[in-house]
Design a protein around this motif. Structure first.
Motif, short mmCIF file in Angstrom:
data_model
loop_
_atom_site.label_atom_id
_atom_site.label_comp_id
_atom_site.label_asym_id
_atom_site.label_seq_id
_atom_site.Cartn_x
_atom_site.Cartn_y
_atom_site.Cartn_z
N GLY A 166 20.29 26.67 -5.41
CA GLY A 166 20.17 26.11 -6.76
C GLY A 166 21.13 24.99 -7.06
N ARG A 167 21.74 24.42 -6.01
CA ARG A 167 22.67 23.30 -6.22
C ARG A 167 21.90 22.00 -6.42
N SER A 168 22.56 21.03 -7.02
CA SER A 168 21.95 19.72 -7.21
C SER A 168 21.71 19.05 -5.87
N ALA A 169 20.70 18.18 -5.84
CA ALA A 169 20.41 17.43 -4.61
C ALA A 169 21.64 16.64 -4.19
N PRO A 170 21.88 16.54 -2.88
CA PRO A 170 23.05 15.78 -2.42
C PRO A 170 22.97 14.33 -2.87
N GLU A 171 24.09 13.81 -3.36
CA GLU A 171 24.10 12.42 -3.83
C GLU A 171 23.98 11.45 -2.67
N ARG A 172 24.62 11.78 -1.56
CA ARG A 172 24.59 10.90 -0.39
C ARG A 172 23.63 11.49 0.63
N GLN A 173 22.54 10.80 0.87
CA GLN A 173 21.56 11.25 1.85
C GLN A 173 21.43 10.17 2.92
N LEU A 174 21.69 10.55 4.16
CA LEU A 174 21.62 9.61 5.27
C LEU A 174 20.16 9.41 5.67
N PRO A 175 19.74 8.18 5.91
CA PRO A 175 18.33 7.95 6.20
C PRO A 175 17.90 8.51 7.55
N SER A 176 16.65 8.93 7.62
CA SER A 176 16.05 9.21 8.92
C SER A 176 15.99 7.90 9.69
N SER A 177 15.94 8.02 11.00
CA SER A 177 15.75 6.83 11.81
C SER A 177 14.83 7.16 12.97
N GLY A 178 14.11 6.17 13.40
CA GLY A 178 13.18 6.36 14.50
C GLY A 178 12.37 5.10 14.73
N CYS A 179 11.25 5.26 15.40
CA CYS A 179 10.34 4.13 15.62
C CYS A 179 9.61 3.85 14.30
N ASN A 180 9.31 2.59 14.06
CA ASN A 180 8.56 2.29 12.84
C ASN A 180 7.16 2.87 12.94
N ILE A 181 6.61 3.24 11.78
CA ILE A 181 5.20 3.62 11.75
C ILE A 181 4.40 2.42 12.24
N LYS A 182 3.42 2.68 13.08
CA LYS A 182 2.60 1.62 13.66
C LYS A 182 1.46 1.31 12.70
N TRP A 183 1.72 0.32 11.86
CA TRP A 183 0.76 -0.04 10.82
C TRP A 183 -0.42 -0.80 11.42
N LYS A 184 -1.59 -0.58 10.86
CA LYS A 184 -2.75 -1.34 11.26
C LYS A 184 -2.53 -2.79 10.86
N PRO A 185 -2.95 -3.74 11.70
CA PRO A 185 -2.77 -5.16 11.35
C PRO A 185 -3.35 -5.46 9.97
N GLY A 186 -2.52 -6.05 9.12
CA GLY A 186 -2.94 -6.41 7.77
C GLY A 186 -2.74 -5.27 6.77
N ASN A 187 -2.33 -4.09 7.22
CA ASN A 187 -2.15 -2.94 6.34
C ASN A 187 -0.68 -2.62 6.11
N GLU A 188 0.20 -3.47 6.58
CA GLU A 188 1.63 -3.21 6.47
C GLU A 188 2.06 -3.19 4.99
N PRO A 189 2.86 -2.21 4.61
CA PRO A 189 3.34 -2.17 3.21
C PRO A 189 4.40 -3.25 2.98
N ALA A 190 4.68 -3.52 1.72
CA ALA A 190 5.67 -4.54 1.37
C ALA A 190 7.03 -4.22 1.92
N TYR A 191 7.37 -2.93 2.07
CA TYR A 191 8.69 -2.57 2.55
C TYR A 191 8.85 -2.68 4.07
N PHE A 192 7.77 -2.99 4.79
CA PHE A 192 7.85 -3.11 6.25
C PHE A 192 8.33 -4.49 6.64
N GLY A 193 9.28 -4.53 7.55
CA GLY A 193 9.74 -5.78 8.14
C GLY A 193 10.54 -6.61 7.23
#
Length: 193
Positions: A166-193
């Protein structure tokens, strides 16, 4: 193997984006139907990424532990299988079996679910509480394919313990890391790249 980090587009307290996606056998699974009584772990994965492969067995073990705590696990692959056929749904089933994944491993062909979650990499982890609000989005642990550390899920499990207490969510959360999602050409979201 370029390392990509989480976007943190979803913030603690945000509602889990709903989905209904097929497993490798074609059976549909919704988020609502997959939710655990005390929480749900949704993570984005694929079959070929070295980051996922490295964690796959540890994820199976931790998912079993989470199930005992009332937390369900769901994996989703959003990769473009035309250009990355090793991530096809048929091979997802064998990958899951090989690594002991007893939870749903679903295919997001449109890539819309990955975008709704702001998923950027494989693996990318999202822990939701019992009412479906985001509690933790971050790394599994600090192991990486080339750093020699053994996966143990320490960061994720610390978040689980805090959430269940029941504690509050941690304020500092370290990001996951890995290979980028392989987006279909032309379907890349704004946050990619």
């Amino acid at each position: 193997m370029a390392e990509t980090l989480s976007t943190f587009s979803l913030k603690p307290g945000d509602a889990a984006p709903e989905f209904e996606l097929p497993a490798a056998d074609g059976a549909l699974q919704s988020l609502t139907g997959a939710r655990g009584e005390k929480g749900t772990l949704v993570f984005f994965a694929c079959n070929h990424c070295p980051y996922v492969v490295m964690l796959a067995d540890a994820i199976a073990s931790i998912a079993n532990d989470l199930a005992d705590k009332g937390i369900a696990t769901v994996a989703i692959s959003s990769n473009d299988v035309e250009n990355y056929p090793q991530d096809s749904p048929e091979l997802m089933a064998s990958f899951a079996k090989e690594h002991g994944w007893e939870f749903p491993y679903l295919y997001d062909e449109s890539q819309d679910v990955a975008k709704a979650y702001g998923a950027a990499c494989t693996p990318d982890f999202f822990l939701f509480d019992s009412v479906g609000n985001l509690y933790y989005a971050g790394q599994f642990d600090d192991s990486r394919p080339k750093n020699g550390r053994q996966p143990d899920g320490a960061d994720l499990m610390a978040a689980v313990a805090d959430m269940l207490a029941g504690r509050s969510a941690p304020e500092r959360q370290l990001p996951s890391s890995g290979c980028n999602i392989k987006w279909k050409p032309g379907n890349e979201p704004a946050y990619f790249g």
